[in-house]
Design an enzyme around this catalytic site. Sequence first.
Site, PDB file in Angstrom:
ATOM      1  N   GLY A  81       2.631  -6.719  -7.503  1.00 31.23           N
ATOM      2  CA  GLY A  81       1.299  -6.999  -6.959  1.00 31.23           C
ATOM      3  C   GLY A  81       1.114  -8.469  -6.653  1.00 31.23           C
TER       4      GLY A  81
ATOM      5  N   VAL B 229       5.441   0.620  -6.168  1.00 29.67           N
ATOM      6  CA  VAL B 229       5.577   0.870  -7.609  1.00 29.67           C
ATOM      7  C   VAL B 229       5.225   2.303  -7.993  1.00 29.67           C
ATOM      8  CG1 VAL B 229       5.157  -1.572  -8.208  1.00 29.67           C
ATOM      9  CG2 VAL B 229       3.249   0.074  -8.271  1.00 29.67           C
TER      10      VAL B 229
ATOM     11  N   TYR C 162      -8.697   5.251 -14.002  1.00 32.14           N
ATOM     12  CA  TYR C 162      -8.299   3.844 -14.182  1.00 32.14           C
ATOM     13  C   TYR C 162      -8.311   3.461 -15.668  1.00 32.14           C
ATOM     14  CZ  TYR C 162      -8.577  -1.254 -13.260  1.00 32.14           C
ATOM     15  OH  TYR C 162      -8.368  -2.615 -13.223  1.00 32.14           O
TER      16      TYR C 162
ATOM     17  N   ALA D 146      -5.422   5.079 -17.509  1.00 33.41           N
ATOM     18  CA  ALA D 146      -4.156   4.394 -17.205  1.00 33.41           C
ATOM     19  C   ALA D 146      -4.068   3.072 -17.968  1.00 33.41           C
ATOM     20  CB  ALA D 146      -4.043   4.150 -15.701  1.00 33.41           C
ATOM     21  N   LYS D 147      -5.153   2.329 -17.971  1.00 36.31           N
ATOM     22  CA  LYS D 147      -5.132   1.008 -18.618  1.00 36.31           C
ATOM     23  C   LYS D 147      -5.042   1.142 -20.130  1.00 36.31           C
ATOM     24  CE  LYS D 147      -5.386  -1.449 -14.807  1.00 36.31           C
ATOM     25  NZ  LYS D 147      -4.190  -2.184 -14.341  1.00 36.31           N
TER      26      LYS D 147
ATOM     27  N   ILE E  64     -12.730 -10.101 -12.350  1.00 36.27           N
ATOM     28  CA  ILE E  64     -12.066 -11.212 -11.677  1.00 36.27           C
ATOM     29  C   ILE E  64     -12.347 -11.108 -10.182  1.00 36.27           C
ATOM     30  CG2 ILE E  64      -9.850 -12.398 -11.314  1.00 36.27           C
ATOM     31  CD1 ILE E  64     -10.698 -12.146 -14.299  1.00 36.27           C
TER      32      ILE E  64
HETATM   33  P1  NAP Z   1      -5.835  -6.646  -5.665  1.00 38.86           P
HETATM   34  O1  NAP Z   1      -6.349  -7.958  -5.202  1.00 38.86           O
HETATM   35  O2  NAP Z   1      -6.389  -5.398  -5.092  1.00 38.86           O
HETATM   36  O3  NAP Z   1      -4.243  -6.658  -5.516  1.00 38.86           O
HETATM   37  C1  NAP Z   1      -3.515  -5.528  -5.896  1.00 38.86           C
HETATM   38  C2  NAP Z   1      -2.044  -5.840  -5.796  1.00 38.86           C
HETATM   39  O4  NAP Z   1      -1.303  -4.679  -6.202  1.00 38.86           O
HETATM   40  C3  NAP Z   1      -1.601  -6.199  -4.401  1.00 38.86           C
HETATM   41  O5  NAP Z   1      -0.650  -7.227  -4.459  1.00 38.86           O
HETATM   42  C4  NAP Z   1      -0.968  -4.905  -3.906  1.00 38.86           C
HETATM   43  O6  NAP Z   1       0.075  -5.183  -2.986  1.00 38.86           O
HETATM   44  C5  NAP Z   1      -0.360  -4.366  -5.181  1.00 38.86           C
HETATM   45  N1  NAP Z   1      -0.147  -2.926  -5.133  1.00 38.86           N
HETATM   46  C6  NAP Z   1      -1.077  -1.945  -5.089  1.00 38.86           C
HETATM   47  N2  NAP Z   1      -0.489  -0.752  -5.009  1.00 38.86           N
HETATM   48  C7  NAP Z   1       0.848  -0.981  -4.988  1.00 38.86           C
HETATM   49  C8  NAP Z   1       1.976  -0.145  -4.904  1.00 38.86           C
HETATM   50  N3  NAP Z   1       1.884   1.205  -4.834  1.00 38.86           N
HETATM   51  N4  NAP Z   1       3.211  -0.712  -4.925  1.00 38.86           N
HETATM   52  C9  NAP Z   1       3.332  -2.049  -4.991  1.00 38.86           C
HETATM   53  N5  NAP Z   1       2.296  -2.907  -5.073  1.00 38.86           N
HETATM   54  C10 NAP Z   1       1.073  -2.362  -5.063  1.00 38.86           C
HETATM   55  O7  NAP Z   1      -6.033  -6.487  -7.235  1.00 38.86           O
HETATM   56  P2  NAP Z   1      -6.259  -7.576  -8.405  1.00 38.86           P
HETATM   57  O8  NAP Z   1      -7.705  -7.681  -8.624  1.00 38.86           O
HETATM   58  O9  NAP Z   1      -5.452  -8.786  -8.162  1.00 38.86           O
HETATM   59  O10 NAP Z   1      -5.662  -6.751  -9.636  1.00 38.86           O
HETATM   60  C11 NAP Z   1      -4.389  -6.995 -10.172  1.00 38.86           C
HETATM   61  C12 NAP Z   1      -4.289  -6.229 -11.495  1.00 38.86           C
HETATM   62  O11 NAP Z   1      -5.326  -6.668 -12.365  1.00 38.86           O
HETATM   63  C13 NAP Z   1      -4.464  -4.722 -11.344  1.00 38.86           C
HETATM   64  O12 NAP Z   1      -3.608  -4.042 -12.229  1.00 38.86           O
HETATM   65  C14 NAP Z   1      -5.900  -4.505 -11.757  1.00 38.86           C
HETATM   66  O13 NAP Z   1      -6.118  -3.204 -12.256  1.00 38.86           O
HETATM   67  C15 NAP Z   1      -6.044  -5.558 -12.837  1.00 38.86           C
HETATM   68  N6  NAP Z   1      -7.439  -5.939 -13.098  1.00 38.86           N
HETATM   69  C16 NAP Z   1      -8.205  -6.513 -12.121  1.00 38.86           C
HETATM   70  C17 NAP Z   1      -9.516  -6.851 -12.411  1.00 38.86           C
HETATM   71  C18 NAP Z   1     -10.445  -7.476 -11.388  1.00 38.86           C
HETATM   72  O14 NAP Z   1     -11.637  -7.650 -11.701  1.00 38.86           O
HETATM   73  N7  NAP Z   1      -9.965  -7.868 -10.229  1.00 38.86           N
HETATM   74  C19 NAP Z   1     -10.044  -6.594 -13.669  1.00 38.86           C
HETATM   75  C20 NAP Z   1      -9.239  -6.006 -14.630  1.00 38.86           C
HETATM   76  C21 NAP Z   1      -7.925  -5.689 -14.340  1.00 38.86           C
HETATM   77  P3  NAP Z   1       0.204  -4.523  -1.530  1.00 38.86           P
HETATM   78  O15 NAP Z   1      -1.071  -3.813  -1.203  1.00 38.86           O
HETATM   79  O16 NAP Z   1       0.462  -5.726  -0.660  1.00 38.86           O
HETATM   80  O17 NAP Z   1       1.386  -3.622  -1.655  1.00 38.86           O
END
Ligand code: NAP
Length: 249
Positions: free
Chosen positions: A13, A64, A155, A158-159, A188
């Site tokens: 990601g 993934v 979600y 999974a987490k 975030i």
């Molecule tokens: P994001 O901006 O939506 O980015 C998601 C990333 O995951 C992208 O790089 C995307 O890459 C990649 N991805 C999604 N599906 C994929 C797949 N099937 N294969 C490979 N790569 C894949 O999300 P984020 O906010 O940075 O979140 C990152 C992590 O933090 C996640 O696990 C999320 O659950 C966790 N998280 C986020 C928050 C929040 O508030 N943002 C809070 C708690 C936890 P491509 O689309 O380019 O393939």
Amino acid sequence: MSTAPVRVAFVTGASRGIGRAVALRLAKDGRHVVLCARSAGPLNELKAQIEASGGKASVATADVSDSASITAALEGVIKQHDRLDILVNNAGITKDGLILRMSDEDWNTVITTNLTSAFVACRVAARAMMRGRFGRIVNVASTSGIVGNAGQANYAAAKAGLVGLTKTIARELGSKGVTANVVAPGWIETDMTANLGDDIKNGVLSMTAVRRLGTPDDIAAAIAYVTSDEAGFLTGQTLVVDGGMTMTS
Ligand code: NAP
């Protein structure tokens, strides 16, 4: 005089959001960062940015949610570098909906992308890390997996699953120099949260002790420490990085 090895870090990601910030931070800290996401375009741009600042990076595309795809990407990196030191399972998606209306498909897609992917990646990484007698695994979970969140049964499950997976890996691999921890972000500011309404955002802000939303760099800083050589006595833990929103662990 022996020189310390350059640690090889695989970050899923990495194309945007938290994963991108983690990649930039680990590269700044001297790691060779392997950037993983589905399409090469944004990863090549990030690689160029890291290299322009004197860092080391390479690109490994993978979906993934496809066990064969993530396995092949990781095996390719291990073959190329003959090592893997750091694995950050960060790629994740949401497909929100209340339980009464959640389809099997939305359940399965989120479990596969957010949980099964980490199991598969850890399985590949474990062998190389045990061989090198060093490893740092970080699974990126969420406060939703700890306190639950209406509309996120898939979600949150999974987490929460990542927490059990991580503790088990910590127990299985600890004696081989491999640690495994969870970093659980709160809210975030990334693409994932960009379209959630102001009412939800303001609700989160009012519950957050530091009275601001988190940034990808907040999470990158935590992951930089957890994956550092000096964090060898930290394992099986869930580090909640949420500005004091939940304060549950
Ligand atoms: P994001 O901006 O939506 O980015 C998601 C990333 O995951 C992208 O790089 C995307 O890459 C990649 N991805 C999604 N599906 C994929 C797949 N099937 N294969 C490979 N790569 C894949 O999300 P984020 O906010 O940075 O979140 C990152 C992590 O933090 C996640 O696990 C999320 O659950 C966790 N998280 C986020 C928050 C929040 O508030 N943002 C809070 C708690 C936890 P491509 O689309 O380019 O393939």
